[in-house]
Write a protein that holds these residues in place. Sequence first.
Motif, short mmCIF file in Angstrom:
data_model
loop_
_atom_site.label_atom_id
_atom_site.label_comp_id
_atom_site.label_asym_id
_atom_site.label_seq_id
_atom_site.Cartn_x
_atom_site.Cartn_y
_atom_site.Cartn_z
N PRO A 70 -7.72 17.08 -1.89
CA PRO A 70 -7.03 17.91 -2.97
C PRO A 70 -6.65 17.05 -4.02
O PRO A 70 -5.96 15.72 -3.74
N ARG A 71 -6.89 17.41 -5.20
CA ARG A 71 -6.34 16.72 -6.34
C ARG A 71 -4.86 16.32 -6.47
O ARG A 71 -4.61 15.43 -7.17
N ASN A 72 -4.05 17.13 -5.77
CA ASN A 72 -2.59 16.80 -5.72
C ASN A 72 -2.07 15.80 -4.84
O ASN A 72 -1.02 15.44 -5.01
N PHE A 73 -3.22 15.05 -4.11
CA PHE A 73 -2.73 13.81 -3.53
C PHE A 73 -3.22 12.64 -4.16
O PHE A 73 -4.24 12.58 -4.40
N GLN A 74 -2.05 11.70 -4.52
CA GLN A 74 -2.45 10.58 -5.20
C GLN A 74 -2.39 9.49 -4.56
O GLN A 74 -1.49 8.87 -3.70
N LEU A 75 -3.77 8.84 -4.38
CA LEU A 75 -3.92 7.84 -3.38
C LEU A 75 -3.18 6.42 -3.75
O LEU A 75 -3.10 6.27 -4.92
N GLY A 76 -2.38 5.81 -2.60
CA GLY A 76 -1.85 4.33 -2.92
C GLY A 76 -2.52 3.35 -2.12
O GLY A 76 -3.83 3.45 -1.65
N PRO A 77 -1.97 2.14 -1.72
CA PRO A 77 -2.48 1.21 -1.00
C PRO A 77 -2.93 1.51 0.35
O PRO A 77 -2.49 2.60 1.00
N VAL A 78 -3.75 0.70 0.84
CA VAL A 78 -4.57 0.90 2.06
C VAL A 78 -3.38 0.17 3.13
O VAL A 78 -2.84 -0.90 2.90
N LEU A 79 -2.97 1.25 4.08
CA LEU A 79 -2.19 0.82 5.15
C LEU A 79 -2.93 0.19 6.43
O LEU A 79 -2.21 -0.58 7.05
N GLY A 80 -4.07 0.58 6.89
CA GLY A 80 -4.85 0.19 7.82
C GLY A 80 -6.10 0.50 7.86
O GLY A 80 -6.43 1.33 6.95
N HIS A 81 -6.97 0.00 8.74
CA HIS A 81 -8.29 0.76 8.85
C HIS A 81 -9.03 0.24 10.17
O HIS A 81 -8.50 -0.49 10.96
#
Length: 286
Positions: free
Chosen positions: A85-96
Amino acid sequence: MERPRVMSMDLRFVVLLVAASLPYSLSDIQLKPSLFLRSSQISKKMHLINGLFFKNTLTPYLRGGCDDSVNTLSLLSTVFEKQLPRNFQLGPVLGHGAFSVVHGAMDMDTNKEVAVKAVLIPKVVDQPGYSNLQEVYRIEAEVKILNMSDHTHIIKLLHFFPSPEGCVLVLERCHGGELFNWMQNLEVHEDGTRRWSEHIISEVFVARMIRQLLSAVAYLHERRVVHRDLKLENILLKEAFSPDRDVELKIIDVGFGKMLERDDEQMFSSCGSTYYVAPEVLKADR
């Protein structure tokens, strides 16, 4: 009633951690039964589609799948774009991982930091000589176990957004990194003292950390859940380490977890991480 012996694989890890961290006896430290938390299950604010968590309904839904030949990062970006949903603003990658990525994010509705994990659903291939159904089962196990868990020292699943191509899990955010990294900076000297950087770490301090893990493992076992992949890398510090306050630990990554149907049920699948797995699992008699 006696618990299945297979649950010892979870406790074996805790014993190894004790052995690595505490060169002396714990006889002076009282671990009272009341310290093992008993939390009632509560309903969570989950995004579910047609009762996905009822028995045998989630796995068929996840079997839509994606084509592994397509660029993984591109697909993960698509999953985020479609499902989050648009209310979540993505930040940096923590892991993959091979088919997943975890970002830090901000929930703009609550103004709280969260961790957002996108997982690709592999196109199911179930034929002689090859099957990737286990990857689907791992996703199902992680969501089901976290959904039913409500314990201070088990990572909380806040929201779940599924689709045939991939799903997004919104989890509570931890800022202290893996216990593995913390242990790498812990030095045990010949006189038995433990130091983290310039700070002395007491036996009582470490015992409180162990107690948290035992509390979480006991909580899962009481509900017939076996983690099956407990390791330093799957335990996070809630906040950045400070010797002036107790560490709060969180168990994560329950994808190898198993929910038993009855107390005397046994398991025969070989799973876990090589350097932590129990000898009887490696032996794999049957």
